[in-house]
Design a protein around this motif. Structure first.
Motif, PDB file in Angstrom:
ATOM      1  N   ARG A 165       0.844  -1.189   0.000  1.00 59.40           N
ATOM      2  CA  ARG A 165       0.000   0.000   0.000  1.00 59.40           C
ATOM      3  C   ARG A 165       0.884   1.244   0.000  1.00 59.40           C
ATOM      4  O   ARG A 165       1.761   1.377   0.852  1.00 59.40           O
ATOM      5  CB  ARG A 165      -0.881  -0.025   1.236  1.00 59.40           C
ATOM      6  N   ILE A 166       0.651   2.140  -0.946  1.00 62.44           N
ATOM      7  CA  ILE A 166       1.438   3.366  -1.053  1.00 62.44           C
ATOM      8  C   ILE A 166       0.655   4.497  -0.401  1.00 62.44           C
ATOM      9  O   ILE A 166      -0.507   4.736  -0.734  1.00 62.44           O
ATOM     10  CB  ILE A 166       1.737   3.700  -2.528  1.00 62.44           C
ATOM     11  N   ALA A 167       1.310   5.181   0.520  1.00 62.67           N
ATOM     12  CA  ALA A 167       0.656   6.289   1.217  1.00 62.67           C
ATOM     13  C   ALA A 167       0.568   7.489   0.283  1.00 62.67           C
ATOM     14  O   ALA A 167       1.560   7.899  -0.313  1.00 62.67           O
ATOM     15  CB  ALA A 167       1.428   6.648   2.470  1.00 62.67           C
ATOM     16  N   VAL A 168      -0.618   8.021   0.147  1.00 62.00           N
ATOM     17  CA  VAL A 168      -0.830   9.215  -0.653  1.00 62.00           C
ATOM     18  C   VAL A 168      -1.040  10.362   0.319  1.00 62.00           C
ATOM     19  O   VAL A 168      -1.933  10.309   1.162  1.00 62.00           O
ATOM     20  CB  VAL A 168      -2.050   9.073  -1.589  1.00 62.00           C
ATOM     21  N   THR A 169      -0.189  11.345   0.211  1.00 65.16           N
ATOM     22  CA  THR A 169      -0.315  12.527   1.064  1.00 65.16           C
ATOM     23  C   THR A 169      -0.718  13.710   0.203  1.00 65.16           C
ATOM     24  O   THR A 169      -0.651  13.650  -1.040  1.00 65.16           O
ATOM     25  CB  THR A 169       1.014  12.842   1.762  1.00 65.16           C
ATOM     26  N   ILE A 170      -1.111  14.764   0.834  1.00 66.94           N
ATOM     27  CA  ILE A 170      -1.441  15.985   0.095  1.00 66.94           C
ATOM     28  C   ILE A 170      -0.223  16.459  -0.686  1.00 66.94           C
ATOM     29  O   ILE A 170      -0.337  16.861  -1.845  1.00 66.94           O
ATOM     30  CB  ILE A 170      -1.958  17.077   1.055  1.00 66.94           C
TER      31      ILE A 170
END
Length: 169
Positions: free
Chosen positions: A3-8
Motif C-alpha cells: 500500500r502506497i501512502a498518498v499525502t497531500i
C-alpha cells in the motif's frame, strides 16, 4: 501489493501540473524540507509571521473582533481596551493568526479571562499545552475512554476501521 501512502504533498507534486490554469491552491506548511522540496517547482510564497505587514494585519483583525459582540461585551465587563488587547495578543502570538483566533475564542467563551490571557506564554506550542491543561482541569471529567481510543490509534500502523476499534476496546 504494498500500500502506497498518498499525502497531500505527494498528490500536489504529481498532479498539480494537470490543474487548469485558473485554479489556485492555498496550502500552508511549516518550513519542512519534506514538504518544500517536492513542491519547489511551484510558485510558493513565504509568509513571515513577524513581518511588519503581517503584524499590522493581525492587529487589524484583533481590533475588528474586539468591535463585535460577544468579545466587545467581554472587554466592557472586564474593563479592558481593545487596543491593549491587540498589543498583548500581537506580542504573545508572535504573529500567528491561529494563536490570536484561539485566544479570542477562549476569551469570548469565558474559558479564559484577560488576566489569564496576559499570563499565557508566547507561541503555539505553549498555547496548546496551556489550553489543554485549562480545559481538562476545569472540566473535571473522566477522559479514560478517550485516552484508550487515542492510545490505540497512536499505536496503529495504519488507519483502523471503526468496527475494529470498537471490538478492541
Amino acid at each position: 501489493g504494498p500500500r502506497i501512502a498518498v499525502t497531500i504533498v505527494s498528490l500536489l507534486a504529481s498532479k498539480a501540473t494537470r490543474f487548469p490554469a485558473w485554479l489556485r491552491v492555498l496550502a500552508t506548511s511549516r518550513p519542512n524540507p519534506q514538504v518544500l522540496t517536492p513542491l519547489g517547482t511551484f510558485g510558493m510564497k513565504e509568509i513571515d509571521a513577524e513581518s511588519a505587514g503581517n503584524q499590522d494585519d493581525l492587529r487589524r483583525y484583533i481590533l475588528g473582533c474586539c468591535g463585535r459582540e460577544p468579545l466587545a461585551g467581554v472587554l466592557r465587563a472586564e474593563g479592558q481596551m481593545a487596543e491593549a488587547l491587540a498589543e498583548l495578543l500581537g506580542d504573545r502570538s508572535l504573529g500567528k493568526f491561529l494563536y490570536a483566533v484561539r485566544a479570542l475564542r477562549d476569551l469570548e467563551s469565558g474559558r479564559i479571562g484577560v488576566a489569564e490571557l496576559a499570563a499565557l506564554p508566547p507561541g503555539m506550542d505553549s498555547f496548546y499545552l496551556e489550553s489543554f491543561e485549562r480545559r481538562f482541569a476545569r472540566a473535571g471529567r473522566n477522559y479514560e475512554g478517550a485516552r484508550r481510543v487515542l492510545g490505540l490509534l497512536a499505536a496503529a500502523r495504519e488507519p483502523l476501521p471503526a468496527a475494529t476499534v470498537a471490538t478492541v476496546l
